[in-house]
Write an enzyme that holds these catalytic residues in place. Structure first.
Site, PDB file in Angstrom:
ATOM      1  N   CYS A 108     -84.895 -10.484  74.336  1.00  0.00           N
ATOM      2  CA  CYS A 108     -83.639 -10.682  73.938  1.00  0.00           C
ATOM      3  C   CYS A 108     -83.405 -11.428  72.683  1.00  0.00           C
ATOM      4  O   CYS A 108     -82.148 -11.270  72.153  1.00  0.00           O
ATOM      5  CB  CYS A 108     -82.740 -11.124  75.145  1.00  0.00           C
ATOM      6  SG  CYS A 108     -83.459 -12.781  76.046  1.00  0.00           S
TER       7      CYS A 108
ATOM      8  N   GLU B 286     -77.755 -14.488  81.259  1.00  0.00           N
ATOM      9  CA  GLU B 286     -78.180 -14.365  79.855  1.00  0.00           C
ATOM     10  C   GLU B 286     -78.499 -12.913  79.817  1.00  0.00           C
ATOM     11  O   GLU B 286     -79.031 -12.507  80.455  1.00  0.00           O
ATOM     12  CB  GLU B 286     -79.498 -15.374  79.832  1.00  0.00           C
ATOM     13  CG  GLU B 286     -79.720 -15.590  78.431  1.00  0.00           C
ATOM     14  CD  GLU B 286     -80.787 -14.219  77.681  1.00  0.00           C
ATOM     15  OE1 GLU B 286     -80.319 -13.389  77.197  1.00  0.00           O
ATOM     16  OE2 GLU B 286     -82.027 -14.314  78.226  1.00  0.00           O
TER      17      GLU B 286
END
Length: 542
Positions: free
Chosen positions: A327, A293
């Site tokens: 993020c 990720e």
């Protein structure tokens, strides 16, 4: 030996404590913060269940109070990475043969230890060394990590129950073996829960792990390891090393027993590692599983039918909680011109009301960014924006690192929808807004799609249901986590499995059964109760 089909305790999301004034949890946590600040921690690596101190130490400082020393940690080198691999491989046979319910019990116990006697220590370590306010620490370091431990156990049992059909005289079975070799977990600074989940999810499925943490997260990582060891994790199952990334990579990616990578971090680093793994593919015993990720340039789209108050609130929270170091943080927004004045008024008022300072003062909404490198990068974007043509700083814009790495939450308005801060990941408290004409909604959606290589999170605000439907379909591939009339952050395990595609990663959805499937290698077993005794099939008859 197992002699029953065991049912694990149902997984439920860990309740989030409020820490309101005069609450017992607030008093208890304040005491723990004072305790940790009064001592000098000495944090070793953990290899094969043993503390490893090298004497090559580095100090830890709160990002918001650089003059204070929290303690030291012991840095390792390539030899320690190799020792961690050897420990993982030595522990592998006994760990993968352990009954699943005993592996499950370790992580269920770890969740209860974290939620109970370790709650204050975990929160305090995260607040001090990662500069998170109490709410951000509580939802991350305690609640989400508890959820990862508990829900992963539930998903594991669901996986094991998935079995093939068996026709008469045949018994077909499917077993879910761990991967061959060891798993390398490479974890980020910004979420303690992610740092805990990346090594523990593969371990739950019977894998053994080499775990390299970000240096700025070592304090809370040490607490995670302490909890797992108290919960009964055998020696060598998870090995914690403090080395530089290239040092770890040079050893791990050359090793024949490298079996998988579980990563959260930058897109550039992930792509570089993928290239190295690809170049070394002939060296490995099996094809490694690569799960990552990575970055995001997360968007908020506000249609002219949206509620301006809801939009402004989502931007204030989504862009600036934990200083935008998520993020998933809202980093670019597209606002319809007709509602922009109302959105702007509330957003500026909200941001101006933020208090900034140490997380030890529970009245502070904003704390410091993680380190000097991040400070310099983020402040550089702000400095350029101040003098850029067609860019306006409507609130914030200040920064100071004399006592801590403090950057004011900053909102920019850019006439050019391709201005640099609309395109590049900043990973800090900077939100850039482009105001579009109401009648150009579809053109704006196309522009959004073409602006960023990322596809992690995004949000649409509208009251018109046809617009919600239209936008959801138009932006199908733009976000792995898509939000309707809510901020694009705050995914909860068991509710919104997290992950994105394109430049944002492999979208293997941490906090779901999909992620656990990546850490197993299935074996099909067919057993014939009545074996054939003649090779001839009926079609051969005359």
């Amino acid at each position: 030996m197992s002699n029953a089909f065991f049912q694990v305790p149902p997984a439920v999301n860990e309740p989030i404590l409020a820490y309101s004034p005069d609450s017992p949890e607030r008093k208890s946590l304040l005491a723990k913060l004072n305790e940790l600040k009064s001592i000098q921690a000495d944090i070793p690596m953990i290899i094969n269940g043993k503390e490893v101190r090298t004497g090559k130490t580095k100090t830890m400082h709160p990002p918001h109070e650089l003059g204070h020393t929290l303690g030291i940690f012991h840095k390792g080198d390539a030899a320690h990475v190799l020792q961690a691999i050897e420990a993982a491989m030595a522990a592998k046979a006994s760990w993968e043969s352990m009954d699943w319910q005993d592996r499950a019990a370790i992580f269920l116990k770890a969740a209860d230890l974290l939620a109970g006697p370790y709650r204050d220590k975990m929160n305090a370590a995260t607040m001090l060394c990662q500069s998170k306010n109490v709410f951000q620490a509580e939802i991350d370091a305690v609640a989400e990590l508890c959820d990862f431990f508990r829900f992963n156990v539930e998903y594991m049992t669901e996986m094991y129950m998935q079995q093939p059909l068996s026709p008469p005289t045949i018994w077909n079975r499917l077993e879910y073996r761990p991967l061959e070799g060891f798993v390398f977990a490479l974890t980020p600074f910004n979420f303690t829960s992610i740092a805990g989940n990346l090594p523990s999810a593969p371990a739950l499925m019977g894998n053994t792990v080499v775990w390299k943490v970000a240096e700025t997260q070592i304090y809370s990582a040490a607490v995670i390891m302490e909890i797992l060891m108290e919960a009964g994790l055998p020696d060598g199952v998870i090995n914690l090393v403090f080395v530089d990334g290239p040092v770890a990579g040079d050893v791990i990616f050359e090793h024949a027993d490298f079996g998988g990578l579980h990563f959260t971090g930058s897109t550039g680093v992930f792509q570089k590692m993928w290239n190295i793994i690809g170049a070394n593919i002939q060296k490995y015993r099996s094809y490694p599983r690569i799960v990552g990720e990575t970055g995001g340039k997360d968007f908020v789209v506000a249609h002219h039918s949206a509620d301006p108050v809801a939009v402004a609130t989502a931007l204030a929270r989504g862009a600036f909680e934990f200083q935008g170091q998520k993020c998933s943080a809202a980093s670019r927004a597209y606002i319809a011109r007709s509602i922009w004045p109302s959105v702007k008024e509330k957003l500026v008022r909200d941001v101006q009301s933020f208090r900034m300072g140490s997380p030890e003062d529970f009245g502070n909404f904003i704390n410091a960014v993680i380190d000097e490198k991040a400070f310099d990068k983020i402040s550089g974007y702000i400095s350029e924006a101040r003098s850029a043509k067609g860019v306006e700083v409507i609130v914030g814009g200040g920064f100071d690192k004399s006592k801590g790495y403090f950057i004011e939450p900053t909102v920019l308005v850019a006439e050019d929808p391709k201005y640099v801060t609309m395109c590049e990941e900043i990973f800090g408290p900077v939100l850039t807004i482009h105001v579009y004409e109401d009648e150009q909604y579809d053109q704006m959606l196309h522009l959004l799609d073409q602006t960023s290589p990322y596809a992690l999170t995004g949000a649409i605000f509208a009251r018109d249901r046809s617009i919600i439907q239209h936008t959801t379909k138009a932006l199908t591939h733009n976000a792995g986590n898509f939000y309707i009339n809510d901020k694009p952050t705050g995914a909860v395990v068991g509710q919104q499995p997290f992950g994105g595609a394109r430049g944002s990663g492999t979208n293997d959805k941490a906090g779901s059964i999909l992620n656990l499937y990546r850490w197993v290698s299935a074996r099909t077993i067919k057993e014939a109760f009545v074996s054939p005794t003649d090779y001839r099939y009926p079609f051969l008859g005359e």
